[in-house]
Design a protein around this motif. Structure first.
Motif, short mmCIF file in Angstrom:
data_model
loop_
_atom_site.label_atom_id
_atom_site.label_comp_id
_atom_site.label_asym_id
_atom_site.label_seq_id
_atom_site.Cartn_x
_atom_site.Cartn_y
_atom_site.Cartn_z
N UNK A 47 44.65 53.64 55.85
CA UNK A 47 43.98 52.78 54.89
C UNK A 47 42.48 52.82 55.09
N UNK A 48 41.77 52.84 53.99
CA UNK A 48 40.31 52.77 54.02
C UNK A 48 39.87 51.33 53.85
N UNK A 49 38.66 51.14 53.36
CA UNK A 49 38.13 49.80 53.13
C UNK A 49 38.83 49.15 51.93
N UNK A 50 38.89 47.83 51.96
CA UNK A 50 39.47 47.08 50.85
C UNK A 50 38.34 46.49 50.02
N UNK A 51 38.43 46.67 48.71
CA UNK A 51 37.48 46.07 47.77
C UNK A 51 38.20 44.93 47.05
N UNK A 52 37.47 43.84 46.81
CA UNK A 52 38.05 42.68 46.13
C UNK A 52 37.34 42.48 44.80
N UNK A 53 38.12 42.16 43.79
CA UNK A 53 37.63 41.93 42.43
C UNK A 53 38.16 40.59 41.94
N UNK A 54 37.38 39.88 41.14
CA UNK A 54 37.88 38.70 40.45
C UNK A 54 38.30 39.16 39.07
N UNK A 55 39.57 38.96 38.75
CA UNK A 55 40.12 39.39 37.46
C UNK A 55 40.29 38.16 36.57
N UNK A 56 39.81 38.25 35.35
CA UNK A 56 39.99 37.21 34.34
C UNK A 56 40.80 37.78 33.19
N UNK A 57 41.76 37.01 32.71
CA UNK A 57 42.58 37.43 31.57
C UNK A 57 42.63 36.26 30.59
N UNK A 58 42.30 36.51 29.34
CA UNK A 58 42.16 35.47 28.34
C UNK A 58 43.38 35.38 27.43
N UNK A 59 43.54 34.22 26.83
CA UNK A 59 44.52 33.91 25.81
C UNK A 59 45.95 34.26 26.22
N UNK A 60 46.68 35.00 25.40
CA UNK A 60 48.10 35.27 25.69
C UNK A 60 48.26 36.12 26.95
N UNK A 61 47.34 37.05 27.19
CA UNK A 61 47.43 37.85 28.42
C UNK A 61 47.32 36.94 29.65
N UNK A 62 46.42 35.98 29.61
CA UNK A 62 46.26 35.05 30.72
C UNK A 62 47.49 34.19 30.93
N UNK A 63 48.05 33.66 29.86
CA UNK A 63 49.24 32.82 29.96
C UNK A 63 50.42 33.62 30.50
N UNK A 64 50.61 34.83 29.98
CA UNK A 64 51.71 35.68 30.44
C UNK A 64 51.52 36.08 31.90
N UNK A 65 50.29 36.36 32.29
CA UNK A 65 50.00 36.74 33.66
C UNK A 65 50.31 35.59 34.62
N UNK A 66 49.88 34.37 34.26
CA UNK A 66 50.12 33.21 35.10
C UNK A 66 51.62 32.94 35.28
N UNK A 67 52.41 33.26 34.26
CA UNK A 67 53.86 33.03 34.32
C UNK A 67 54.61 34.16 35.01
N UNK A 68 53.94 35.28 35.28
CA UNK A 68 54.65 36.48 35.75
C UNK A 68 54.24 37.01 37.10
N UNK A 69 53.11 36.58 37.64
CA UNK A 69 52.52 37.24 38.81
C UNK A 69 52.38 36.29 39.98
N UNK A 70 52.70 36.78 41.18
CA UNK A 70 52.56 36.01 42.42
C UNK A 70 51.72 36.78 43.43
N UNK A 71 51.25 36.07 44.44
CA UNK A 71 50.45 36.68 45.51
C UNK A 71 51.24 37.82 46.16
N UNK A 72 50.55 38.94 46.41
CA UNK A 72 51.14 40.08 47.11
C UNK A 72 51.77 41.11 46.20
N UNK A 73 51.96 40.79 44.92
CA UNK A 73 52.61 41.75 44.03
C UNK A 73 51.67 42.89 43.67
N UNK A 74 52.22 44.11 43.57
CA UNK A 74 51.41 45.27 43.20
C UNK A 74 51.21 45.32 41.69
N UNK A 75 49.95 45.48 41.26
CA UNK A 75 49.62 45.51 39.84
C UNK A 75 48.75 46.71 39.50
N UNK A 76 48.72 47.01 38.22
CA UNK A 76 47.75 47.93 37.63
C UNK A 76 46.95 47.08 36.64
#
Length: 149
Positions: A47-76
């Protein structure tokens, strides 16, 4: 538009926080991306260095994301890259944010079951009412960002 778009592959680092705003709901979370390289000498992945990003998702994408995603899950995560600088504690700091356009689970690392979300009711008020309500609250509204004045 000359936005810089990126696609990031990594893991959810913090719980998804969802809140309603005048411009619609927004979900935010921190996203960790760690470079992995094949070490030929040792015959192992490292493993190399880890970069951290703040991700914002608006409207329906945000609502669906909040209902579907938990800490530690792998995403694209695919979206517009935003780099900002702030002064905190007398030091200049750089923050990297992504306004997500699309988010999905990384199926190279697991399985998922897709469920189509019910469609929201159509808006009953014209956009002018949205702008007027934002002005009354002292909130600046743009198509992608809501900030308190």
């Amino acid at each position: 538009m000359n936005d810089t778009t990126v696609t990031l592959v990594g893991n959810v680092a913090t719980a998804v926080e969802y809140r309603d705003t005048v411009a619609g709901g927004v979900a935010r979370f921190r996203f960790a991306v760690t470079a992995r390289r094949w070490d030929r000498e040792r015959g192992l992945w490292s493993d190399g260095n880890t970069s951290f990003y703040t991700v914002s998702a608006w409207r329906s994408l945000g609502a669906n994301l909040a209902a579907s995603v938990s800490v530690g899950e792998p995403l694209v995560v695919h979206g517009r890259l935003k780099v900002r600088e702030e002064e905190r504690d007398g030091q200049r700091k750089t923050f990297v944010d992504v306004d997500a356009v699309a988010v999905g689970h990384d199926l190279s690392r697991g399985t998922a079951a897709f469920r189509r979300a019910a469609r929201a009711e159509p808006r009953t008020q014209p956009d002018q009412d949205l702008w007027a309500a934002a002005a009354e609250e002292g909130t600046a509204v743009t198509p992608q960002l809501v900030t308190a004045s």
